[in-house]
Design an enzyme around this catalytic site. Structure first.
Site, PDB file in Angstrom:
ATOM      1  N   HIS A  49      -1.633   0.327  -9.704  1.00 48.67           N
ATOM      2  CA  HIS A  49      -2.226  -0.656  -8.772  1.00 48.67           C
ATOM      3  C   HIS A  49      -2.800  -1.864  -9.526  1.00 48.67           C
ATOM      4  O   HIS A  49      -3.999  -2.154  -9.434  1.00 48.67           O
ATOM      5  CB  HIS A  49      -3.307   0.013  -7.906  1.00 48.67           C
ATOM      6  CG  HIS A  49      -3.533  -0.702  -6.598  1.00 48.67           C
ATOM      7  ND1 HIS A  49      -3.840  -0.070  -5.429  1.00 48.67           N
ATOM      8  CD2 HIS A  49      -3.497  -2.028  -6.287  1.00 48.67           C
ATOM      9  CE1 HIS A  49      -3.994  -0.962  -4.453  1.00 48.67           C
ATOM     10  NE2 HIS A  49      -3.791  -2.164  -4.964  1.00 48.67           N
ATOM     11  N   GLU A  57      -4.432   7.387  -4.464  1.00 46.69           N
ATOM     12  CA  GLU A  57      -4.645   6.867  -5.825  1.00 46.69           C
ATOM     13  C   GLU A  57      -5.962   7.409  -6.365  1.00 46.69           C
ATOM     14  O   GLU A  57      -6.906   7.560  -5.590  1.00 46.69           O
ATOM     15  CB  GLU A  57      -4.659   5.340  -5.789  1.00 46.69           C
ATOM     16  CG  GLU A  57      -3.315   4.778  -5.324  1.00 46.69           C
ATOM     17  CD  GLU A  57      -3.305   3.261  -5.188  1.00 46.69           C
ATOM     18  OE1 GLU A  57      -4.344   2.615  -5.456  1.00 46.69           O
ATOM     19  OE2 GLU A  57      -2.261   2.724  -4.802  1.00 46.69           O
ATOM     20  N   ARG A  82       0.866  -1.174   0.000  1.00 51.66           N
ATOM     21  CA  ARG A  82       0.000   0.000   0.000  1.00 51.66           C
ATOM     22  C   ARG A  82       0.902   1.224   0.000  1.00 51.66           C
ATOM     23  O   ARG A  82       1.957   1.228   0.661  1.00 51.66           O
ATOM     24  CB  ARG A  82      -0.896   0.031   1.243  1.00 51.66           C
ATOM     25  CG  ARG A  82      -2.050  -0.969   1.234  1.00 51.66           C
ATOM     26  CD  ARG A  82      -3.125  -0.588   0.207  1.00 51.66           C
ATOM     27  NE  ARG A  82      -4.276  -1.476   0.244  1.00 51.66           N
ATOM     28  CZ  ARG A  82      -4.415  -2.564  -0.520  1.00 51.66           C
ATOM     29  NH1 ARG A  82      -3.473  -2.908  -1.379  1.00 51.66           N
ATOM     30  NH2 ARG A  82      -5.515  -3.297  -0.431  1.00 51.66           N
TER      31      ARG A  82
HETATM   32  C1  DGY Z   1      -5.613  -6.240  -2.726  1.00 52.00           C
HETATM   33  O1  DGY Z   1      -6.175  -7.306  -3.001  1.00 52.00           O
HETATM   34  O2  DGY Z   1      -5.521  -5.822  -1.583  1.00 52.00           O
HETATM   35  C2  DGY Z   1      -5.009  -5.465  -3.854  1.00 52.00           C
HETATM   36  O3  DGY Z   1      -4.481  -4.275  -3.491  1.00 52.00           O
HETATM   37  C3  DGY Z   1      -5.970  -5.352  -5.008  1.00 52.00           C
HETATM   38  O4  DGY Z   1      -5.797  -6.570  -5.624  1.00 52.00           O
END
Ligand code: DGY
Length: 326
Positions: A287, A268, A239
């Site tokens: 992402h 984002e 993240r």
């Molecule tokens: C998640 O699954 O947490 C990702 O960031 C999106 O696939």
């Protein structure tokens, strides 16, 4: 059979829609690309019992207050930092996620970023596109080697393990950091446990796979980048908020570290005016860690499975807060 009311915050792949329609009354925000506006979400969930959410939806006490009959929230992601789980538990709302199904796809993307950043793939593409490719010369677009380098993974979950496993094929020295040593990871990959500072100082390539929580927020700042090697490659598929972006920009701009490959950002989406885009040694992607056709479809169907199972009193595959229903 009872048909519970379900709301999905996005238009989902057909396979998931079929499953939800088979076991409930489904309504959804009718866009695959754009998130449901907040007001629209709050107005749509007054009588729903099941909510299928995405990482772009902030699920907090306001949402819970707008949905007094809500019993389960199925997040179509492995991460669930978009959800106030404590508030859900206090309200008796079960939260589920979609682990396992995206592990290998996300590890592949981490490796795409490792190779692209270390070997300056995007710079090479841009050079050709600009018409600037002249005669071959000895030090043109030289990068750093991946084969035989030291790979340090921060976060010893499934994705971290899968990233390390791939490092075996690249003849790498493998290490990892986590709150606690993970013996299963060590057995699967041969990676050695390191405290964070040692890992940062020793690694040629650092990959972040930690979940975002109070402990990991901003865990990479000026101090951490200063510990890294001048030829270190930093990759984040976790993240954005685990990194202080201003500190990373400075470390990249000043040459304190070599390059970065980033799938995730503090806020984002980012636009072309983000400082990262002005740096030649940064590879950015929007992402897409889990974005293969098969994996995104499976994430949607797994979220649907979690939702349907919870609403019909069956065993739930991936509960986050089972205590909510005790
Ligand atoms: C998640 O699954 O947490 C990702 O960031 C999106 O696939």
């Amino acid at each position: 059979m009872m048909r519970p009311l379900i709301y999905a915050t996005r238009r989902l792949p057909d396979e998931a829609v079929t499953m939800l329609l088979a076991s409930g009354e489904l309504s959804s925000w009718d866009s695959a690309e754009q998130p449901v506006p907040r007001e629209q979400l709050l107005a749509s969930i007054g009588s729903v019992e099941g909510l299928l959410s995405l990482i772009t939806d902030r699920i907090d006490s306001e949402v819970l207050a707008a949905a007094p009959r809500l019993r389960v929230i199925a997040n179509m992601a492995v991460g669930y930092d978009n959800i106030d789980v404590a508030a859900c538990t206090a309200r008796g709302v079960l939260v589920t996620n979609t682990p396992n199904v995206l592990t290998e796809t996300t590890a592949d993307l981490a490796w795409a970023l490792i190779l692209a950043a270390a070997r300056r793939i995007v710079e090479g593409q841009k050079l050709i596109e600009s018409g600037g490719w002249g005669p071959w010369h000895p030090m043109q677009l030289v990068g750093v080697d991946v084969f035989g380098a030291t790979l340090g993974v921060v976060g010893a979950g499934r994705i971290g393990t899968a990233v390390l496993r791939r490092g075996v094929g690249f003849g790498m020295r493998l290490s990892y950091h986590n709150r606690r040593p993970n013996l299963e990871l060590e057995a699967k990959t041969g990676a050695a446990y390191r405290d964070l500072d040692t890992l940062l100082a020793e690694s040629d390539i650092i990959v972040v796979t930690v979940p975002l929580n109070a402990e990991t927020r901003s865990m990479f700042g000026a101090r951490e980048f200063a510990l890294m090697k001048p030829r270190a490659v930093f990759v984040n598929v976790a993240r954005g908020a685990v990194v202080r972006e201003d500190a990373l920009v400075e470390a990249l701009r000043s040459g304190q570290i070599w390059a970065a490959g980033l799938d995730v950002f503090e806020r984002e989406p980012i636009g072309p005016d983000h400082p990262f885009l002005s740096l030649p040694n940064v590879v950015t992607v929007p992402h897409i860690g889990s974005a293969s056709i098969a994996t995104r479809t499976r994430m949607a169907t797994l979220a649907a499975e979690n939702l349907v199972a919870a609403l019909h009193g069956q065993p739930v595959p991936n509960p986050i807060n089972p205590e909510a229903w005790v």
